[in-house]
Design a protein around this motif. Structure first.
Motif, PDB file in Angstrom:
ATOM      1  N   THR A 311       0.834  -1.212   0.000  1.00 38.20           N
ATOM      2  CA  THR A 311       0.000   0.000   0.000  1.00 38.20           C
ATOM      3  C   THR A 311       0.865   1.257   0.000  1.00 38.20           C
ATOM      4  O   THR A 311       0.589   2.216  -0.723  1.00 38.20           O
ATOM      5  CB  THR A 311      -0.917   0.003   1.247  1.00 38.20           C
ATOM      6  N   LEU A 312       1.936   1.238   0.794  1.00 36.83           N
ATOM      7  CA  LEU A 312       2.811   2.420   0.835  1.00 36.83           C
ATOM      8  C   LEU A 312       3.506   2.625  -0.506  1.00 36.83           C
ATOM      9  O   LEU A 312       3.695   3.757  -0.946  1.00 36.83           O
ATOM     10  CB  LEU A 312       3.845   2.288   1.960  1.00 36.83           C
ATOM     11  N   TYR A 313       3.887   1.540  -1.149  1.00 35.52           N
ATOM     12  CA  TYR A 313       4.456   1.658  -2.485  1.00 35.52           C
ATOM     13  C   TYR A 313       3.452   2.326  -3.414  1.00 35.52           C
ATOM     14  O   TYR A 313       3.774   3.289  -4.121  1.00 35.52           O
ATOM     15  CB  TYR A 313       4.857   0.270  -3.022  1.00 35.52           C
ATOM     16  N   GLU A 314       2.226   1.817  -3.387  1.00 33.14           N
ATOM     17  CA  GLU A 314       1.230   2.312  -4.351  1.00 33.14           C
ATOM     18  C   GLU A 314       0.791   3.747  -4.070  1.00 33.14           C
ATOM     19  O   GLU A 314       0.521   4.502  -4.994  1.00 33.14           O
ATOM     20  CB  GLU A 314       0.010   1.383  -4.341  1.00 33.14           C
ATOM     21  N   THR A 315       0.737   4.121  -2.788  1.00 30.41           N
ATOM     22  CA  THR A 315       0.200   5.449  -2.474  1.00 30.41           C
ATOM     23  C   THR A 315       1.275   6.516  -2.279  1.00 30.41           C
ATOM     24  O   THR A 315       1.061   7.670  -2.606  1.00 30.41           O
ATOM     25  CB  THR A 315      -0.667   5.391  -1.197  1.00 30.41           C
ATOM     26  N   ARG A 316       2.435   6.139  -1.755  1.00 34.83           N
ATOM     27  CA  ARG A 316       3.479   7.130  -1.457  1.00 34.83           C
ATOM     28  C   ARG A 316       4.563   7.220  -2.515  1.00 34.83           C
ATOM     29  O   ARG A 316       5.011   8.305  -2.862  1.00 34.83           O
ATOM     30  CB  ARG A 316       4.192   6.779  -0.128  1.00 34.83           C
ATOM     31  N   ALA A 317       5.029   6.042  -2.995  1.00 36.22           N
ATOM     32  CA  ALA A 317       6.217   6.029  -3.861  1.00 36.22           C
ATOM     33  C   ALA A 317       5.875   6.069  -5.350  1.00 36.22           C
ATOM     34  O   ALA A 317       6.445   6.857  -6.110  1.00 36.22           O
ATOM     35  CB  ALA A 317       7.070   4.794  -3.545  1.00 36.22           C
ATOM     36  N   LEU A 318       4.946   5.211  -5.767  1.00 36.23           N
ATOM     37  CA  LEU A 318       4.651   5.097  -7.200  1.00 36.23           C
ATOM     38  C   LEU A 318       4.197   6.417  -7.837  1.00 36.23           C
ATOM     39  O   LEU A 318       4.667   6.770  -8.924  1.00 36.23           O
ATOM     40  CB  LEU A 318       3.627   3.972  -7.418  1.00 36.23           C
ATOM     41  N   PRO A 319       3.296   7.169  -7.187  1.00 33.44           N
ATOM     42  CA  PRO A 319       2.889   8.430  -7.831  1.00 33.44           C
ATOM     43  C   PRO A 319       4.057   9.385  -8.075  1.00 33.44           C
ATOM     44  O   PRO A 319       4.060  10.117  -9.069  1.00 33.44           O
ATOM     45  CB  PRO A 319       1.885   9.028  -6.824  1.00 33.44           C
ATOM     46  N   VAL A 320       5.061   9.359  -7.194  1.00 28.55           N
ATOM     47  CA  VAL A 320       6.228  10.230  -7.381  1.00 28.55           C
ATOM     48  C   VAL A 320       7.011   9.763  -8.610  1.00 28.55           C
ATOM     49  O   VAL A 320       7.456  10.567  -9.434  1.00 28.55           O
ATOM     50  CB  VAL A 320       7.128  10.236  -6.122  1.00 28.55           C
ATOM     51  N   LYS A 321       7.166   8.455  -8.742  1.00 29.51           N
ATOM     52  CA  LYS A 321       7.870   7.912  -9.919  1.00 29.51           C
ATOM     53  C   LYS A 321       7.162   8.303 -11.204  1.00 29.51           C
ATOM     54  O   LYS A 321       7.773   8.712 -12.180  1.00 29.51           O
ATOM     55  CB  LYS A 321       7.880   6.384  -9.889  1.00 29.51           C
ATOM     56  N   LEU A 322       5.830   8.131 -11.203  1.00 29.54           N
ATOM     57  CA  LEU A 322       5.065   8.410 -12.425  1.00 29.54           C
ATOM     58  C   LEU A 322       5.077   9.893 -12.747  1.00 29.54           C
ATOM     59  O   LEU A 322       4.851  10.301 -13.880  1.00 29.54           O
ATOM     60  CB  LEU A 322       3.632   7.887 -12.274  1.00 29.54           C
ATOM     61  N   ASN A 323       5.340  10.694 -11.728  1.00 32.23           N
ATOM     62  CA  ASN A 323       5.328  12.141 -11.884  1.00 32.23           C
ATOM     63  C   ASN A 323       6.708  12.722 -12.168  1.00 32.23           C
ATOM     64  O   ASN A 323       6.873  13.934 -12.160  1.00 32.23           O
ATOM     65  CB  ASN A 323       4.805  12.756 -10.585  1.00 32.23           C
ATOM     66  N   PHE A 324       7.706  11.884 -12.358  1.00 32.91           N
ATOM     67  CA  PHE A 324       9.055  12.363 -12.715  1.00 32.91           C
ATOM     68  C   PHE A 324       8.903  13.192 -13.984  1.00 32.91           C
ATOM     69  O   PHE A 324       8.475  12.684 -15.020  1.00 32.91           O
ATOM     70  CB  PHE A 324       9.944  11.149 -12.973  1.00 32.91           C
ATOM     71  N   ARG A 325       9.173  14.470 -13.921  1.00 30.35           N
ATOM     72  CA  ARG A 325       8.881  15.314 -15.085  1.00 30.35           C
ATOM     73  C   ARG A 325       9.818  16.515 -15.174  1.00 30.35           C
ATOM     74  O   ARG A 325      10.602  16.759 -14.262  1.00 30.35           O
ATOM     75  CB  ARG A 325       7.430  15.779 -15.034  1.00 30.35           C
ATOM     76  N   ALA A 326       9.690  17.217 -16.269  1.00 31.25           N
ATOM     77  CA  ALA A 326      10.558  18.362 -16.545  1.00 31.25           C
ATOM     78  C   ALA A 326      10.448  19.407 -15.446  1.00 31.25           C
ATOM     79  O   ALA A 326       9.338  19.760 -15.036  1.00 31.25           O
ATOM     80  CB  ALA A 326      10.179  18.976 -17.887  1.00 31.25           C
ATOM     81  N   PRO A 327      11.589  19.925 -14.983  1.00 36.86           N
ATOM     82  CA  PRO A 327      11.548  20.952 -13.934  1.00 36.86           C
ATOM     83  C   PRO A 327      11.224  22.352 -14.453  1.00 36.86           C
ATOM     84  O   PRO A 327      11.029  23.270 -13.666  1.00 36.86           O
ATOM     85  CB  PRO A 327      12.945  20.904 -13.332  1.00 36.86           C
ATOM     86  N   VAL A 328      11.187  22.494 -15.786  1.00 34.05           N
ATOM     87  CA  VAL A 328      10.843  23.786 -16.403  1.00 34.05           C
ATOM     88  C   VAL A 328      11.783  24.906 -15.955  1.00 34.05           C
ATOM     89  O   VAL A 328      11.384  26.057 -15.825  1.00 34.05           O
ATOM     90  CB  VAL A 328       9.352  24.157 -16.186  1.00 34.05           C
ATOM     91  N   VAL A 329      13.037  24.542 -15.684  1.00 33.85           N
ATOM     92  CA  VAL A 329      14.130  25.509 -15.587  1.00 33.85           C
ATOM     93  C   VAL A 329      15.199  24.935 -16.519  1.00 33.85           C
ATOM     94  O   VAL A 329      15.182  23.733 -16.795  1.00 33.85           O
ATOM     95  CB  VAL A 329      14.695  25.638 -14.149  1.00 33.85           C
ATOM     96  N   PRO A 330      16.117  25.763 -17.038  1.00 35.12           N
ATOM     97  CA  PRO A 330      17.149  25.230 -17.921  1.00 35.12           C
ATOM     98  C   PRO A 330      17.876  24.064 -17.246  1.00 35.12           C
ATOM     99  O   PRO A 330      18.315  24.187 -16.100  1.00 35.12           O
ATOM    100  CB  PRO A 330      18.085  26.422 -18.126  1.00 35.12           C
ATOM    101  N   THR A 331      17.946  22.930 -17.933  1.00 34.55           N
ATOM    102  CA  THR A 331      18.437  21.701 -17.296  1.00 34.55           C
ATOM    103  C   THR A 331      19.474  20.987 -18.153  1.00 34.55           C
ATOM    104  O   THR A 331      19.299  20.879 -19.374  1.00 34.55           O
ATOM    105  CB  THR A 331      17.251  20.743 -17.045  1.00 34.55           C
TER     106      THR A 331
END
Ligand SMILES: *[C@@H]1O[C@H](CO)[C@@H](O)[C@H](O)[C@H]1NC(C)=O
Ligand SMILES: *[C@@H]1O[C@H](CO)[C@@H](O)[C@H](O)[C@H]1NC(C)=O
Ligand SMILES: *[C@@H]1O[C@H](CO)[C@@H](O)[C@H](O)[C@H]1NC(C)=O
Length: 421
Positions: A311-331
């Motif tokens: 449950t902790l994987y699915e609710t706490r960790a996985l959404p962060v992984k799926l949300n890995f995204r552009a920081p919208v600053v020069p990178t």
């Protein structure tokens, strides 16, 4: 008894196991010193990798020691070095105390990970790079010690133009909406540090540089900061040795020590992500069935993790992984590639996860697979909001080598200095 610590903390010890290697590589060629005019420098804030930050602890009366020796400092109010404390690690009487005091517990009422009751911790030296672990050449390589030296050669000065943001590496940013005191507190401190660094340097925006696990903290921090704040305060983000895909070693570590899953908030951070590894990529192979990144909950049950962990994987960790995204600053992303010994598949043919698996290797940096590094180009590079993105792939360079091998280090430093042009 000392091995108990290693049993308890396999996830934390991971980079040390991997990258303990021979002599240190030579320092890079000296850069043109532009520090004669320190006013010309954009301040730099560094976030190091896993286990590189140091933690202090003190024990209150509420601490329930696993044995009487562990109660020595109880109630004294004295802060002592919890991590990294080599003396304690090597003392068979004290190592179990250290293991007990380092672990976290999940508090269902607070819905958050916290220290064991009676243990208070703090990160050492926030704001400076002097608190980063540099107690041995291997740690210096792994924990940005060489990078700090190279930046200082180029004119940077600790706490004037160069700053460190150590963090509690036992914790991890949790999905939005999930309580995570550790990450909230870190974010507040980092925000204040960035503003202070800018203010000390005529209002110039800062360059944020992360390595490995530091990238998960930096990226979440950026993505959860208001866009106008990012535009005002962040000149550039340099992300070294982090990918959106995680890595297989964290699955192997979990399988060999399932009890660590609920002892660290960061146990699931680096698990291979469905964002990169599709349903056609078996990561774990057994005679009966295969497990892909999509099958992580089934894998967790198969290795014996309790339902709460899933449950902790699915609710706490996985959404962060799926949300890995552009920081919208020069990178700029800098990753090693072309190291052939990067785990690609774990074969537990007879389905016994207590045994060491047979490993199938692929291309990567020795830890992160090439597929994960390439995914940066789509996940960040192809995001239409991301105006500047550059990817540097360093051939034959390892995960830690990116911030410590001579030529790689030179490249990283020139990217940092390059933002001035
Ligand atoms: C290392 O740990 C021991 C036992 O917990 C403690 O007594 C000692 O003070 C620590 N070392 C430092 C430098 O704090
Ligand atoms: C599991 O994966 C292996 C190779 O990656 C493949 O050969 C095998 O057919 C798969 N097994 C099952 C049960 O799907
Ligand atoms: C799995 O492997 C471990 C370690 O080799 C062994 O002790 C254990 O008996 C095995 N379990 C089964 C069910 O075969």
């Amino acid at each position: 008894m000392a091995t108990q610590l290693y049993r308890l903390l396999p996830l934390l010890f991971l980079p040390f196991i991997l990258f303990r290697r021979g002599a240190s590589p030579p320092l890079p060629r000296q850069h043109a010193v532009i520090g004669d005019d320190p006013a010309g420098l954009h301040p730099v804030v560094l976030l190091p990798g896993n286990t590189c930050s140091q933690l202090e602890a003190r024990l209150t009366d509420a601490y329930q020691p696993p044995s009487p020796q562990c109660a020595a400092a109880k109630g004294s109010g004295r802060w002592f070095r919890l991590w990294k404390n080599s003396t304690a690690m090597q003392d068979p009487d004290v190592a179990p105390c250290l293991a007990d005091q380092l672990r976290l517990v999940y508090d269902p009422a607070a819905r958050d990970f916290r220290n064991v009751p009676g243990v208070e911790t703090r990160v050492l030296g926030f704001g400076s790079t002097r608190g980063f672990l540099a107690d041995s050449p291997a740690n210096k390589d792994l924990c940005m010690g060489r990078l700090v030296e190279a930046l200082e050669q180029a004119g940077y000065r600790d706490a004037e133009t160069l700053f460190g943001a150590p963090f509690d590496f036992r914790q991890a940013p949790a999905a939005p909406g999930q309580p995570c005191r550790a990450f909230s507190q870190f974010s507040r401190r980092l925000r204040a540090l960035v503003e202070r660094a800018s203010m000390k340097n005529e209002g110039k925006p800062v360059v944020i540089v992360s390595h490995s696990q530091g990238g998960y903290f930096a990226l979440e921090f950026l993505n959860r900061s208001p866009l106008p704040w990012r535009r005002r305060y962040v000149k550039h983000y340099v992300m070294a040795s982090t990918g959106p895909g995680g890595f297989l070693l964290s699955m192997q570590k979990l399988a060999s020590n399932p009890s660590a899953a609920l002892s660290f908030g960061s146990a699931f951070t680096a698990l291979p992500s469905p964002k990169v590894f599709g349903p056609d990529a078996p990561l774990v192979v057994t005679r009966a069935r295969n497990y892909t990144a999509q099958d992580m909950p089934e894998f967790m049950s198969a290795i014996g993790l309790p339902p709460l962990a899933v449950t902790l994987y699915e609710t706490r960790a996985l959404p962060v992984k799926l949300n890995f995204r552009a920081p919208v600053v020069p990178t700029t992303c800098i990753n090693g590639v072309g190291v052939p010994m990067t785990m690609k598949e774990l074969v537990y043919w007879d389905g016994n996860f207590s045994k060491a698996p047979e490993v199938v290797y692929g291309d990567g940096d020795g830890l992160i697979l090439l597929a994960s590094t390439l995914a940066l180009d789509t996940v960040i590079g192809d995001d239409p909001r991301q105006e500047y993105y550059k990817s540097i792939k360093l051939a034959g360079t390892s995960h830690a080598g990116v911030i410590s091998d001579g030529a790689a280090l030179e490249r990283v430093v020139s990217e940092i200095l390059g933002v001035h042009e």
